[in-house]
Design an enzyme around this catalytic site. Structure first.
Site, PDB file in Angstrom:
ATOM      1  N   ASP A  46       0.862  -1.192   0.000  1.00 20.87           N
ATOM      2  CA  ASP A  46       0.000   0.000   0.000  1.00 20.87           C
ATOM      3  C   ASP A  46       0.891   1.233   0.000  1.00 20.87           C
ATOM      4  O   ASP A  46       1.403   1.604   1.053  1.00 20.87           O
ATOM      5  CB  ASP A  46      -0.856   0.058   1.268  1.00 20.87           C
ATOM      6  N   ASP A 182     -10.805  -3.633  -1.985  1.00 22.66           N
ATOM      7  CA  ASP A 182      -9.730  -3.272  -1.061  1.00 22.66           C
ATOM      8  C   ASP A 182     -10.284  -2.381   0.049  1.00 22.66           C
ATOM      9  O   ASP A 182     -10.656  -1.241  -0.189  1.00 22.66           O
ATOM     10  CB  ASP A 182      -8.654  -2.519  -1.867  1.00 22.66           C
TER      11      ASP A 182
HETATM   12  C1  DX5 Z   1      -6.029   1.814   1.859  1.00 20.84           C
HETATM   13  C2  DX5 Z   1      -5.288   0.584   2.256  1.00 20.84           C
HETATM   14  C3  DX5 Z   1      -6.221  -0.449   2.880  1.00 20.84           C
HETATM   15  C4  DX5 Z   1      -5.606  -1.797   3.032  1.00 20.84           C
HETATM   16  C5  DX5 Z   1      -6.657  -2.796   3.458  1.00 20.84           C
HETATM   17  O1  DX5 Z   1      -6.624   2.394   2.922  1.00 20.84           O
HETATM   18  O2  DX5 Z   1      -4.676   0.083   1.113  1.00 20.84           O
HETATM   19  O3  DX5 Z   1      -7.362  -0.557   2.071  1.00 20.84           O
HETATM   20  O4  DX5 Z   1      -5.051  -2.191   1.860  1.00 20.84           O
HETATM   21  O5  DX5 Z   1      -6.884  -2.556   4.795  1.00 20.84           O
HETATM   22  P1  DX5 Z   1      -7.958  -3.378   5.648  1.00 20.84           P
HETATM   23  O6  DX5 Z   1      -8.085  -4.751   5.035  1.00 20.84           O
HETATM   24  O7  DX5 Z   1      -7.381  -3.409   7.026  1.00 20.84           O
HETATM   25  O8  DX5 Z   1      -9.224  -2.595   5.545  1.00 20.84           O
END
Ligand code: DX5
Length: 226
Positions: A46, A182
């Site tokens: 990320d 995501d």
């Molecule tokens: C953007 C990040 C999150 C992450 C997933 O905010 O990229 O979306 O990937 O996080 P969780 O699965 O904890 O929501």
């Protein structure tokens, strides 16, 4: 990435993509290996620049480091302004797929074509309030649409309940494109998004933050969607 029948609905199995934002960074290598052993299909990095989203995270060197500990495909999700400035660095670092936010560049076509020139697959991520119509012209040129099911920037946020409807509307625009989701994906929300047409599930906190460990987190999602 699983092959897809030409022009037909994707028949590929559901892929689980742990994102490292919620990993224990002091043990990143071990945790990536553990996720791979537990059946993760890809790893997502990320990438955040503190401008496009109010958080600052990883650069190309983290892709390089993760590349050294796993054979799994690595996705670089660029939640950054002007991604065109960094796609070469992420491609050289070993990213298999580079995703840029549709909202982050005025030259999306050139950026997508450059990603592919560099030998990576190209994906586009779309934020919750961005209409799916903004994807229409770029769809034929990309492998993956990442439908953000939270406002990007942080892990552990609440899944946006209207997301399945948006996934269905992306699927109605293209029978071929791979639909990834995501944000807030866990054993409860995974069936909702898969039923709507998503086949690639990014999961951070529900995997790396699972009480019984990374393997239990991945297995919980996998068994919720079989
Ligand atoms: C953007 C990040 C999150 C992450 C997933 O905010 O990229 O979306 O990937 O996080 P969780 O699965 O904890 O929501």
């Amino acid at each position: 990435m699983a092959d897809r029948p030409r022009g037909g609905r994707q028949l590929s199995k559901v892929e689980i993509v742990p994102s490292i934002l919620s990993a224990d960074i002091t043990k990143l290598g071990e945790q990536v290996k553990e996720a791979a052993r537990a059946g993760a299909d890809r790893i997502q990095i990320d990438v955040m620049d503190g401008h496009f989203v109010p958080n600052l995270t990883f650069g190309p060197m983290v892709v390089e480091a993760v590349r050294r500990v796993t054979e799994l495909p690595i996705e670089a999700h660029l939640m950054i302004d002007n991604p065109e400035l960094f796609i070469e660095a992420f491609a050289k670092a070993g990213a298999t797929l580079i995703e840029v936010q549709v909202e982050s560049t005025t030259s999306l076509y050139r950026t997508v074509m450059r990603i592919k020139e560099l030998g990576a697959k190209a994906g586009v991520a779309i934020n919750p309030a961005t209409p799916v119509e903004t994807l229409r012209e770029i769809l034929p040129f990309i492998t993956t649409v990442n439908v953000m099911t939270v406002e990007p920037g942080f892990g552990g946020q609440k899944f946006i309940a209207s997301s399945p409807d948006k996934i269905r509307r992306v699927r109605a625009m293209s029978a071929d494109v791979e639909i990834e989701v995501d944000g807030g994906i866990d054993a409860k929300t995974a069936p909702l998004v898969v039923k709507a047409g998503a086949t690639v599930l990014v999961a951070g906190s529900s995997v790396f933050g699972h009480k019984q460990g990374i393997g239990a987190g991945i297995r919980a999602i996998r068994s919720a969607v079989v």
